[in-house]
Design a protein around this motif. Sequence first.
Motif, PDB file in Angstrom:
ATOM      1  N   GLU A   1      21.899  55.568  46.733  1.00  0.00           N
ATOM      2  CA  GLU A   1      23.036  56.433  47.079  1.00  0.00           C
ATOM      3  C   GLU A   1      24.323  55.929  46.420  1.00  0.00           C
ATOM      4  O   GLU A   1      25.047  56.693  45.787  1.00  0.00           O
ATOM      5  CB  GLU A   1      23.181  56.449  48.616  1.00  0.00           C
ATOM      6  CG  GLU A   1      24.440  57.104  49.161  1.00  0.00           C
ATOM      7  CD  GLU A   1      24.396  58.622  49.091  1.00  0.00           C
ATOM      8  OE1 GLU A   1      23.268  59.165  49.060  1.00  0.00           O
ATOM      9  OE2 GLU A   1      25.476  59.252  49.050  1.00  0.00           O
ATOM     10  N   ILE A   2      24.574  54.622  46.536  1.00  0.00           N
ATOM     11  CA  ILE A   2      25.821  54.067  45.987  1.00  0.00           C
ATOM     12  C   ILE A   2      25.835  54.150  44.457  1.00  0.00           C
ATOM     13  O   ILE A   2      26.843  54.452  43.849  1.00  0.00           O
ATOM     14  CB  ILE A   2      26.041  52.597  46.429  1.00  0.00           C
ATOM     15  CG1 ILE A   2      26.053  52.488  47.960  1.00  0.00           C
ATOM     16  CG2 ILE A   2      27.349  52.046  45.865  1.00  0.00           C
ATOM     17  CD1 ILE A   2      26.115  51.055  48.461  1.00  0.00           C
ATOM     18  N   CYS A   3      24.672  53.888  43.860  1.00  0.00           N
ATOM     19  CA  CYS A   3      24.609  53.911  42.383  1.00  0.00           C
ATOM     20  C   CYS A   3      24.587  55.341  41.834  1.00  0.00           C
ATOM     21  O   CYS A   3      24.859  55.557  40.656  1.00  0.00           O
ATOM     22  CB  CYS A   3      23.362  53.192  41.883  1.00  0.00           C
ATOM     23  SG  CYS A   3      23.345  51.427  42.237  1.00  0.00           S
ATOM     24  N   GLY A   4      24.230  56.281  42.693  1.00  0.00           N
ATOM     25  CA  GLY A   4      24.087  57.661  42.223  1.00  0.00           C
ATOM     26  C   GLY A   4      22.850  57.831  41.344  1.00  0.00           C
ATOM     27  O   GLY A   4      22.815  58.672  40.453  1.00  0.00           O
ATOM     28  N   ILE A   5      21.845  57.000  41.587  1.00  0.00           N
ATOM     29  CA  ILE A   5      20.601  57.031  40.797  1.00  0.00           C
ATOM     30  C   ILE A   5      19.455  56.984  41.806  1.00  0.00           C
ATOM     31  O   ILE A   5      19.535  56.232  42.782  1.00  0.00           O
ATOM     32  CB  ILE A   5      20.544  55.805  39.858  1.00  0.00           C
ATOM     33  CG1 ILE A   5      21.643  55.933  38.777  1.00  0.00           C
ATOM     34  CG2 ILE A   5      19.163  55.645  39.208  1.00  0.00           C
ATOM     35  CD1 ILE A   5      21.957  54.656  38.057  1.00  0.00           C
TER      36      ILE A   5
END
Lengths: 210, 210
Positions: A40-44
């Motif tokens: 979620e944080i990495c957007g991956i």
Amino acid sequence: MPKTQKVPEATIKRLSIYMRVLKDLEKKNTEVISSADLAEICGINAAQIRKDLTYFGEFGVRGVGYFVKELHFDIRKVLGLNEKRNLALIGVGNLGRALLSYKNFADHGYDFVAAFDTDKEKIGSDLPCGIPVYSMDKLDSLAKDLGIDIVIITTPAEFAQDAADKAVAAGVRGILNFAPTQLNIPREVHLKRVDLTTEFDNLAYHLHAG
Amino acid sequence: MPKTQKVPEATIKRLSIYMRVLKDLEKKNTEVISSADLAEICGINAAQIRKDLTYFGEFGVRGVGYFVKELHFDIRKVLGLNEKRNLALIGVGNLGRALLSYKNFADHGYDFVAAFDTDKEKIGSDLPCGIPVYSMDKLDSLAKDLGIDIVIITTPAEFAQDAADKAVAAGVRGILNFAPTQLNIPREVHLKRVDLTTEFDNLAYHLHAG
């Protein structure tokens, strides 16, 4: 760390993103992060992260997630970032000055040690960031004396090939080219081109596609 | 042009590279280029190029290659680049100034129409490139009046989220973030982050891996 297969460029790029996120988490004293939260944080997505990490070994614990400090350290090791890198810049224009004064590089282990230009007005002065500007004639000897690992080229397009040739002749093994032109470089030298307009193109596509 | 599947980000990025190469070829009056030659110039293998183009239709002629002008036009159309895009920049520091004066953007259809800052010394002046610097209070009305499509954020990290919030509130649909921080943005706004240190990491990996 077995190197049995070629690691895709896109993976290297994402490792760099994971590393930044993990660094932030480590600063906040987060010890463990779930695979879903990291994604979620990495957007991956989590599957992609898992796949990227398998190139380098076994990471993460099923049902628990990743140990932040350990994974951060290991990714830095994989990327060869546990050593400092000395940078030099050729072409002290607006973009060059901006890069030289960009504090974030030093935080990540990249230190500018010299800048080069052909303009006599600039040569011999120190920039506000404290980095000296040398004549291009000095590149060859300084590359060795200062141990320059990577040269950043921010000259106008028409001077970029000459700058690259001089860097290669001086034994520099990594070049980051911001000049909007293709460079011819021997195979053993690593070259990356940053074309800022491609980022706009990407946004324009998405605005267009809705 | 059927849009039946999601086009990968990496494909969009490569299209941008093909487009630049084709633009150069068109300038040199090259009419046709073989698939192998195009691959060589782009530094991307021919199979990948073919695959990227299949997302958008049928291109190229077997045994002949690609028609330069036609393919250039079609890629521009796919990327939505046959229209001009108006840019604004928030944060008139070194990097901001460098981007504002970067001539290459205008060549590709991107025009800076305004810059914004919170520093009273900067507000109200025109930059050397001729672009006026406005107070952040003006962003909302100017975004509509000038038709700002994309906002570039070059503020320090701690002010970037506020800048992004104001751009979103003003109805801007594309944001390019150079500040070294993650931004939270509504889903319908397109966000790209440029992290210049990731480029160094990539080179460092290759220097390390040998």
